[in-house]
Design an enzyme around this catalytic site. Structure first.
Site, PDB file in Angstrom:
ATOM      1  CG  ASN A 141      -1.711   1.221   1.418  1.00 11.34           C
ATOM      2  OD1 ASN A 141      -1.785   2.048   0.502  1.00 11.34           O
ATOM      3  ND2 ASN A 141      -2.324   1.380   2.583  1.00 11.34           N
TER       4      ASN A 141
ATOM      5  CE  LYS B 129      -0.258   3.330   4.731  1.00  7.59           C
ATOM      6  NZ  LYS B 129      -0.252   3.441   6.170  1.00  7.59           N
TER       7      LYS B 129
ATOM      8  CG  HIS C 108      -5.939   1.899   5.043  1.00  8.75           C
ATOM      9  ND1 HIS C 108      -5.565   2.898   5.911  1.00  8.75           N
ATOM     10  CD2 HIS C 108      -4.899   1.040   4.973  1.00  8.75           C
ATOM     11  CE1 HIS C 108      -4.336   2.633   6.346  1.00  8.75           C
ATOM     12  NE2 HIS C 108      -3.913   1.516   5.794  1.00  8.75           N
TER      13      HIS C 108
ATOM     14  CD  GLU D 245      -3.155   5.627   6.572  1.00 12.69           C
ATOM     15  OE1 GLU D 245      -3.103   5.691   5.329  1.00 12.69           O
ATOM     16  OE2 GLU D 245      -2.236   5.136   7.260  1.00 12.69           O
TER      17      GLU D 245
ATOM     18  CD  GLU E  44      -3.593  -2.451   7.265  1.00  8.86           C
ATOM     19  OE1 GLU E  44      -2.464  -2.682   6.812  1.00  8.86           O
ATOM     20  OE2 GLU E  44      -4.226  -1.408   7.007  1.00  8.86           O
TER      21      GLU E  44
ATOM     22  N   GLY F 276       2.197   2.384  10.654  1.00  6.77           N
ATOM     23  CA  GLY F 276       3.130   3.493  10.473  1.00  6.77           C
ATOM     24  C   GLY F 276       3.805   3.954  11.755  1.00  6.77           C
TER      25      GLY F 276
HETATM   26  P1  PGA Z   1       2.713   0.364   7.603  1.00 11.26           P
HETATM   27  O1  PGA Z   1       1.260   0.554   6.952  1.00 11.26           O
HETATM   28  O2  PGA Z   1       3.275  -0.930   7.073  1.00 11.26           O
HETATM   29  O3  PGA Z   1       3.500   1.578   7.163  1.00 11.26           O
HETATM   30  O4  PGA Z   1       2.516   0.314   9.081  1.00 11.26           O
HETATM   31  C1  PGA Z   1       0.388  -0.532   6.759  1.00 11.26           C
HETATM   32  C2  PGA Z   1      -0.917  -0.060   6.172  1.00 11.26           C
HETATM   33  O5  PGA Z   1      -1.417   1.002   6.563  1.00 11.26           O
HETATM   34  O6  PGA Z   1      -1.487  -0.724   5.285  1.00 11.26           O
END
Ligand code: PGA
Length: 252
Positions: free
Chosen positions: A9, A11, A96, A98, A168, A174
């Protein structure tokens, strides 16, 4: 036997120059990928560019979001499932955390999007997960249940033959803090048991990815858990060597 699946991903990261460099690295190493399904999900503006830059069939393309509205029309700024299909997307990440937290996507919107993606022949990667506060206050399972129930209620368990789930934990995304393999396995097993209560065969076949600070140095242990079938990778998917190493850690 479930085939592991790792998706990157990206982003809202990248530029044409950055992507060309990243995809060149992935192309060079793609022949090393065996026994694992792999996808990359660029920002939608770069899906076509990324697809054209890929010289391998081993790595599929996905999107990070999609309009809830199934048909073309006056929806300024949106992109539809049929457009993603047209661009060659095999997957779309939906729900997701976010999107849920920053853009206020609700469980019912996510469910509608899952239905629209399935109707368009795109495999949804349905993200579920709890915040730290929800985990600490003991409502983690009910939060994840609600996220799943909204989708199950609309599309039904049979449709989960064509759905990938990504667990997740929001507190691990993150942040550099990963769920321990045991913590992650516990939730994956909970999700599978919940689906199993509706249809044992479908539950046994559903791919459940783990996402949240997966790196080359912790991937193997996470993916070694019985109900963890690969991962959804954010930060580490922006580095070709790291991403390929993570994909290889999922191989069976
Ligand atoms: P990350 O993100 O590996 O940077 O923690 C995972 C995600 O949000 O899919």
């Amino acid at each position: 036997m479930r085939k592991p699946f790792v998706a990157g991903n990206w982003k809202m990261h990248g530029s044409k120059a950055f992507i060309l460099n990243l995809v060149t690295g992935l192309n060079a190493k793609s022949s090393e990928l065996k026994g694992v399904d792999v996808a990359i999900c660029p920002p939608s503006l770069y899906i076509d560019f990324t697809k054209r830059s890929l010289s391998t069939e081993v790595i599929a393309i996905g999107a990070q979001n999609m309009a809830e509205e199934p048909h073309q029309g006056a929806f300024t700024g949106e992109g539809s499932a049929s457009m993603l299909k047209d661009l060659g997307c095999r997957y779309v990440i939906l729900g997701h955390s976010e999107r849920r937290a920053i853009y206020g996507e609700t469980n019912s919107e996510v469910a509608n999007k899952v239905q629209v993606a399935l109707d368009a022949g795109i495999t949804p990667i349905l993200c579920v997960g709890e915040t730290l506060e929800e985990r600490e206050s003991g409502i983690m399972e009910s939060i994840i249940s609600e996220q799943l129930d909204a989708v199950l209620g609309l599309v039904g368990i049979a449709a989960f033959k064509g759905v990938v789930i990504a667990y997740e934990p929001v507190w691990a995304i993150g942040t550099g803090v990963t769920a321990s393999p045991e913590q992650a396995q516990e939730v994956h097993a909970f999700i599978r048991a919940k689906l199993s209560g509706l249809d044992e065969n479908i539950a046994a076949g559903v791919v459940i990815q783990y996402g949240g600070s997966v790196k080359p140095n912790n991937a193997k242990e996470l993916f070694g858990q019985p109900d963890i079938d690969g991962g959804l990778i954010g930060g580490a998917s922006l580095d070709a060597d790291d991403f390929i190493a993570i994909c290889k850690a999922a191989e069976i």
